[in-house]
Enzyme design. Structure first.
Site, PDB file in Angstrom:
ATOM      1  N   SER A   4       0.831  -1.204   0.000  1.00 27.63           N
ATOM      2  CA  SER A   4       0.000   0.000   0.000  1.00 27.63           C
ATOM      3  C   SER A   4       0.863   1.250   0.000  1.00 27.63           C
ATOM      4  O   SER A   4       2.080   1.194   0.210  1.00 27.63           O
ATOM      5  CB  SER A   4      -0.903   0.020   1.239  1.00 27.63           C
ATOM      6  OG  SER A   4      -0.116   0.217   2.413  1.00 27.63           O
ATOM      7  N   LYS A   5       0.211   2.381  -0.235  1.00 20.08           N
ATOM      8  CA  LYS A   5       0.912   3.667  -0.192  1.00 20.08           C
ATOM      9  C   LYS A   5       1.518   3.897   1.189  1.00 20.08           C
ATOM     10  O   LYS A   5       2.630   4.420   1.314  1.00 20.08           O
ATOM     11  CB  LYS A   5      -0.050   4.803  -0.528  1.00 20.08           C
ATOM     12  CG  LYS A   5       0.591   6.190  -0.446  1.00 20.08           C
ATOM     13  CD  LYS A   5      -0.420   7.286  -0.728  1.00 20.08           C
ATOM     14  CE  LYS A   5       0.232   8.653  -0.612  1.00 20.08           C
ATOM     15  NZ  LYS A   5       0.749   8.967   0.719  1.00 20.08           N
ATOM     16  N   ARG A   6       0.826   3.471   2.217  1.00 24.65           N
ATOM     17  CA  ARG A   6       1.324   3.645   3.585  1.00 24.65           C
ATOM     18  C   ARG A   6       2.659   2.923   3.773  1.00 24.65           C
ATOM     19  O   ARG A   6       3.555   3.418   4.438  1.00 24.65           O
ATOM     20  CB  ARG A   6       0.286   3.133   4.581  1.00 24.65           C
ATOM     21  CG  ARG A   6       0.659   3.359   6.036  1.00 24.65           C
ATOM     22  CD  ARG A   6      -0.439   2.876   6.955  1.00 24.65           C
ATOM     23  NE  ARG A   6      -1.697   3.580   6.722  1.00 24.65           N
ATOM     24  CZ  ARG A   6      -2.841   3.259   7.301  1.00 24.65           C
ATOM     25  NH1 ARG A   6      -2.890   2.246   8.134  1.00 24.65           N
ATOM     26  NH2 ARG A   6      -3.941   3.955   7.035  1.00 24.65           N
TER      27      ARG A   6
END
Length: 511
Positions: free
Chosen positions: A265-267
């Site tokens: 994910s972007k996180r």
């Protein structure tokens, strides 16, 4: 007669294109070109509530940067235009009604409150997955339970409704996935999906199937997250009478976090310091900025090569492939079933390999473009510098950071190296070396090294005893490319000045 291979990449313009989406587009492209077919881009923008301004152009720019050349798209046009689903809206209702009239779909008039009450009843009855399905539909307000005249009245009066697929209660649905083999799902596990929403827009399931059929798609290559929907899509092809031309399916493995625990994910990228998008993205609403591989200094060919290996392998030891070589080597059969861990170190390695393979004249452009105003450098000198430095850089912007000492004399020195390596004997030899540089008829790396060895021999010193001290005198740092080549590039006078400055500043270590 075999059909021409036709694939599609069909993203939604709801934000920046994730690296997983780029990989899906790449695999579609490689397969289409390997098979002599065509690839089209279709923008699936039926969910207008999630539409993000700028996201569509971002998709075009990302694919272009990667070298993915489309045959048909909203930009290129084509025989099956339009290629935006929002522009195809009028026809979807006709297909939904075709299913209703054939008894494969029905009108549902349930309100949001009634749907929530149904879910709560099922939860209270300990139903693990509350669904609107072959059992629960019998208790809801739809054209299967309401009298025909009431259904007609509701439709004529403009009551809100959706059209749902009528999924059979007891049926095994089979499909053969090109990566996973046979997939079998019992219809009791599938709910009556909405095909047409109350706003008159189709859902993904209906629009996707209709468009793939009309655009003559032969192979659907998409992410693993769509595998649960595949049996539903098989039902739609059957109910429309399109089974004979139904595309083959290939569901790609997930891209996993570097530790293998869950989807990337972007996180994860933010936390671990790497991009998950191909290009920089600025959220038009929040202003939040997300980094991209292009702006981080990755070459598109390195990025594509890295991406291709996230889930696929050629079955050989070869790791570096041009796009044409990837097309030649690619096959669906060599895509793995299990998720692939994301390894940013491997991405950096690819970038280093592609940088080193570039001609020095091309690399010199990166250095020249990065030079601060007021610093002049000829192309010839820049080529010599990047030729020395290219084994030590990962990104194009590293050339300036690593090569500052070619343009600016050091003002500070590595104190640890100075304390350990600087000596009175070495300083005396450096003084002689500096003074005798003027005697060299030809000033180059070979003659400079020969002179240095002569001076050291006279002073009873070995080159290994003084080389690191001489390096910090000339560059300020303890490591780097061949020092004699550095001296040749910075020149005789600058070498003399730097040695003289170091002798003055490091005198306290000359013991």
């Amino acid at each position: 007669m075999e059909r021409e291979v036709r694939v599609r990449f069909a993203p939604s313009p709801t934000g920046p294109l994730h690296i997983g989406g780029v990989r899906t587009a790449l695999y579609n492209y490689l397969f289409a070109k390997k098979m002599g077919g065509k690839m089209l881009l279709r923008i699936e923008d039926t969910d207008q509530n999630r539409f993000v301004p700028g996201a569509e152009q971002y998709i075009f720019d990302s694919l272009a940067w990667c070298g993915i050349k489309l045959d048909e798209s909203p930009v290129h046009g084509g025989p099956h235009a339009p290629y935006r689903q929002s522009e195809r809206k009028p026809m979807y209702m006709d297909y939904a009604l075709q299913l209703v009239n054939a008894g494969h779909a029905y009108y549902a008039f349930d309100t949001a409150e009634e749907l929530e009450a149904m879910r709560e009843r099922l939860k209270a009855a300990k139903v693990a997955t509350p669904q609107y399905n072959a059992i629960t539909r019998a208790t809801m307000k739809n054209s299967l339970t309401l009298p025909e005249d009431e259904v007609k009245r509701r439709l004529e009066s403009g009551d809100p409704y959706v059209i749902r697929l009528k999924v059979p209660r007891k049926e095994e649905i089979r499909l053969k996935d090109m990566i996973r083999g046979w997939v079998m799902v019992h219809s009791s596990a599938i709910d009556d999906k909405v095909l047409m929403k109350s706003d008159g827009m189709p859902t993904y399931h209906l629009a996707n199937i209709v468009d793939d059929h009309l655009m003559e798609i032969t192979h659907v290559i998409r992410g693993e997250e769509w595998l649960p929907s595949a049996p539903l899509h098989v039902l739609l092809y059957r109910y429309f009478g399109w089974e004979d031309t139904m595309p083959e399916f290939a569901h790609l493995p997930l891209l996993l976090k570097p530790d293998g625990n869950g989807k990337l994910s972007k996180r994860d990228g933010d936390k671990l310091g790497f991009p998950v998008f191909p290009l920089n993205w600025v959220d038009p609403v929040t202003g939040e900025q997300s980094s991209g591989y292009r702006e981080a200094g990755y070459l598109p060919e390195a990025f594509v090569n890295f991406l291709a290996f996230l889930g696929w392998n050629p079955g050989t030891q070869q790791e570096l492939f041009t796009m044409d070589e990837l097309i030649e080597a690619f096959s669906i059969e060599r895509i793995g079933k299990s998720g692939t861990r994301f390894d940013i170190q491997k991405a950096r390695w690819y970038n280093e390999q592609y940088l080193r393979a570039k001609p020095d004249a091309e690399l010199a452009k990166y250095l020249l473009a990065a030079l601060p105003q007021g610093i002049d450098c000829s192309e010839e000198r820049a080529e010599k510098i990047v030729g020395l430095m290219k084994e030590r850089v990962t990104y194009p912007q590293d050339f300036w950071k690593e090569a500052v000492y070619f343009f600016e004399a050091p003002t500070q020195y590595n104190e640890q190296v100075a304390a350990k390596k600087w000596s009175a004997a070495g300083a005396g030899a450096f003084e002689q070396f500096k003074n005798e540089l003027a005697t060299l008829p030809d000033f180059n790396a070979e003659t400079v090294k020969a002179l240095l060895l002569q001076v050291l021999e006279r002073n009873g010193l070995k080159i290994g005893q003084v080389m690191q001290a001489l390096r910090i005198a000339l560059t300020g740092v303890e490591a780097g490319p061949d020092l004699m080549a550095i001296i040749e590039i910075i020149g005789r006078e600058e070498t003399e000045r730097r040695i003289e400055a170091a002798l003055a500043k490091l005198v306290q270590y000359a013991v």
